[in-house]
Design a protein around this motif. Structure first.
Motif, mmCIF file in Angstrom:
data_model
loop_
_atom_site.group_PDB
_atom_site.id
_atom_site.type_symbol
_atom_site.label_atom_id
_atom_site.label_comp_id
_atom_site.label_asym_id
_atom_site.label_seq_id
_atom_site.Cartn_x
_atom_site.Cartn_y
_atom_site.Cartn_z
ATOM 1 N N UNK A 158 46.600 6.119 -35.562
ATOM 2 C CA UNK A 158 45.420 6.798 -35.024
ATOM 3 C C UNK A 158 44.181 6.000 -35.367
ATOM 4 N N UNK A 159 43.145 6.182 -34.575
ATOM 5 C CA UNK A 159 41.860 5.557 -34.867
ATOM 6 C C UNK A 159 41.155 6.367 -35.943
ATOM 7 N N UNK A 160 40.517 5.691 -36.862
ATOM 8 C CA UNK A 160 39.810 6.370 -37.952
ATOM 9 C C UNK A 160 38.808 7.361 -37.385
ATOM 10 N N UNK A 161 38.867 8.587 -37.891
ATOM 11 C CA UNK A 161 37.970 9.634 -37.412
ATOM 12 C C UNK A 161 38.473 10.361 -36.189
ATOM 13 N N UNK A 162 39.658 10.015 -35.721
ATOM 14 C CA UNK A 162 40.228 10.639 -34.531
ATOM 15 C C UNK A 162 41.629 11.172 -34.848
ATOM 16 N N UNK A 205 37.350 0.182 -32.855
ATOM 17 C CA UNK A 205 37.753 1.217 -33.811
ATOM 18 C C UNK A 205 38.591 0.602 -34.926
ATOM 19 N N UNK A 206 38.688 1.331 -36.036
ATOM 20 C CA UNK A 206 39.611 0.969 -37.114
ATOM 21 C C UNK A 206 40.926 1.703 -36.881
ATOM 22 N N UNK A 207 41.995 0.947 -36.720
ATOM 23 C CA UNK A 207 43.310 1.535 -36.455
ATOM 24 C C UNK A 207 44.058 1.712 -37.761
ATOM 25 N N UNK A 208 44.493 2.939 -38.012
ATOM 26 C CA UNK A 208 45.265 3.238 -39.216
ATOM 27 C C UNK A 208 46.726 3.470 -38.831
ATOM 28 N N UNK A 209 47.622 2.755 -39.497
ATOM 29 C CA UNK A 209 49.068 2.875 -39.261
ATOM 30 C C UNK A 209 49.719 3.301 -40.564
ATOM 31 N N UNK A 231 53.092 3.997 -46.771
ATOM 32 C CA UNK A 231 52.253 2.802 -46.813
ATOM 33 C C UNK A 231 51.284 2.880 -45.645
ATOM 34 N N UNK A 232 50.002 2.659 -45.903
ATOM 35 C CA UNK A 232 48.995 2.709 -44.836
ATOM 36 C C UNK A 232 48.377 1.333 -44.637
ATOM 37 N N UNK A 233 48.397 0.871 -43.386
ATOM 38 C CA UNK A 233 47.736 -0.372 -43.009
ATOM 39 C C UNK A 233 46.532 -0.029 -42.151
ATOM 40 N N UNK A 234 45.364 -0.586 -42.484
ATOM 41 C CA UNK A 234 44.158 -0.394 -41.686
ATOM 42 C C UNK A 234 43.782 -1.716 -41.032
ATOM 43 N N UNK A 235 43.689 -1.690 -39.711
ATOM 44 C CA UNK A 235 43.241 -2.854 -38.962
ATOM 45 C C UNK A 235 41.810 -2.583 -38.513
ATOM 46 N N UNK A 236 40.884 -3.352 -39.043
ATOM 47 C CA UNK A 236 39.467 -3.122 -38.774
ATOM 48 C C UNK A 236 39.051 -3.761 -37.451
ATOM 49 N N UNK A 237 38.179 -3.050 -36.735
ATOM 50 C CA UNK A 237 37.550 -3.581 -35.519
ATOM 51 C C UNK A 237 38.602 -4.111 -34.534
ATOM 52 N N UNK A 238 39.537 -3.248 -34.188
ATOM 53 C CA UNK A 238 40.609 -3.627 -33.260
ATOM 54 C C UNK A 238 40.046 -3.778 -31.856
#
Length: 416
Positions: A291-295, A305-309, A357-364
């Motif tokens: 999901x996108x951070x904040x969504x 957006x920052x994508x959180x997996x 485990x959470x991976x955050x991809x910034x500014x996708x």
């Protein structure tokens, strides 16, 4: 009250080249395969050995002259059947189809070609079927041969042709008949890249000349790039008729829903076959969310957006050295992004029980489309202990200024 004419919606005055009114097409599927079985099941009992399948059901479409229309849908949705009905190859069971102008149809590989005739002989045969006189064909023959690029093979029997040579010659004949309406069914997927580009260039020149094209393809990028309008079919009915980008987005959602249902059925079948499940000894990727951070999960992931997996993993006895791997693919299976905890220099604590485990991809900045996430549990040597392919998916919304797998805000200036 007066109406401002300048603000009213312009009326499309172009004539209809195809009018489809409440068309349905039924095929009969027989369950008795041999001649002996059919003889035995003649009469009343025979009804139990056949089943009606409605490939099209209540389809009504008007197609304006000079437009390019894409027909999309999964296999069995009725696309090719509708194209054959439009081309007059098969008659509808119900409803009516009206056409005008010369039609050139590329519906099946080698359709209209006789395998024992040479390419040259088949050019004249196929051109006559498409409405050209012998004199007209002779006048265009050199151009047909040059476009096809098959050279000296023109005097070889076509039964010795490769599939690519078949299509190149058939397409070349079709586009040289000066059709008012061109019907194309997936044949552009055959042949090398150079010939595919040549075909697409020809289609674009037809568009500039105001010809009408109806295209069936699984290449959704071609639909968005080439078509003015897209018609999404599902189970023989029109689901959406309008903007190509909207139709493609809805189609991707249908495909994803179908994939998830098939996956659930496979899991249920596996449980039925294996009453006792073997204990986990190498660990399991339990599930993945994105999901996108904040969504919320399921919301589109917009560019920037920052994508959180989040990957949930499990090991019953304990795994000391392990690696979590994540890969993002587009709808064509091409890798858009991939990384692992080892690549990132992260040493994960021993895996015992369940862990997330959470991976955050910034500014996708991914381009428009649907993306699938694969997750893997690996050991330090790179051996895959457990994989969860296409564990989840997310959508990137439509961006009208560009196409492709990468999102970038364009700016263009004329320098001279």
């Amino acid at each position: 009250m007066s109406t401002d004419i300048s603000e009213s919606t312009p009326v499309d005055t172009r004539p209809n080249i195809v009018e489809i009114d409440n068309v349905a097409k039924r095929f009969t599927i027989r369950k008795d395969n041999s001649l002996k079985e059919r003889i035995v099941t003649l009469g009343r009992a025979g009804k139990r050995h056949k089943e009606d399948f409605w490939a099209l059901n209540g389809v009504s479409i008007d197609i304006k002259a000079g437009t390019t229309v894409g027909l999309i849908g999964h296999n069995g949705s009725g696309k090719s059947t509708l194209l054959k009905v439009i081309g007059g190859i098969i008659d509808p069971t119900k409803g009516s189809v009206k056409r005008r102008g010369r039609i050139a149809a590329l519906l099946e590989l080698g359709a209209g070609f006789h395998p024992d005739l040479t390419g040259r002989e088949n050019v004249f045969l196929n051109a006559s079927i498409l409405g050209l006189s012998r004199e007209e064909t002779e006048e265009k023959f050199d151009s047909i041969l040059a476009f096809s690029g098959i050279g000296d093979f023109i005097d070889t029997q076509v039964k010795f042709y490769s599939s690519g040579m078949y299509v190149r010659l058939a397409f070349s004949v079709a586009v040289h008949t000066d059709p008012d309406l061109l019907l194309v069914d997936e044949v552009l997927a055959v042949g090398d890249e150079a010939f595919q580009r040549k075909c697409l260039d020809k289609i674009r020149s037809f568009q500039q000349e105001g010809r009408t094209i109806i295209l069936v393809t699984h290449s959704l990028g071609q639909v968005v790039e080439l078509c003015d309008r897209a018609i999404l079919l599902n189970q023989g009915q029109v689901v959406l008729d309008g903007n190509p980008r909207e139709a493609v987005a809805d189609f991707r959602d249908i495909l994803e829903g179908r994939r998830l249902r098939e996956k659930e059925q496979e899991q249920e079948t596996a449980k039925e076959k294996h009453e006792e499940v073997a204990p986990i000894d190498e660990g399991t990727v339990v599930g993945v969310t994105a999901f996108a951070a904040g969504h919320a999960v399921g919301d589109p992931v917009a560019p920037g957006a920052d994508l959180k997996i989040r990957v949930e993993l499990e090991h019953p006895t304990g795994l000391t050295d392990w690696v979590c791997a994540i890969q993002i693919d587009n709808e064509l299976g091409q890798v858009a992004y991939g990384t692992t905890s080892k690549r990132l220099g992260i040493e994960l604590q021993p895996l015992r029980g369940r862990r997330t485990v959470e991976l955050t991809l910034h500014d996708v900045n991914l381009g428009t489309g649907k993306y699938f996430i694969n997750a893997s549990l690996m050991d330090m040597s790179g051996r895959h202990l457990h994989d969860l392919p296409q564990a989840t998916s997310f959508n990137t919304p439509d961006y009208p200024l560009a196409v492709g797998i990468v999102h970038a805000r364009p700016e263009m200036a004329e320098l001279s």
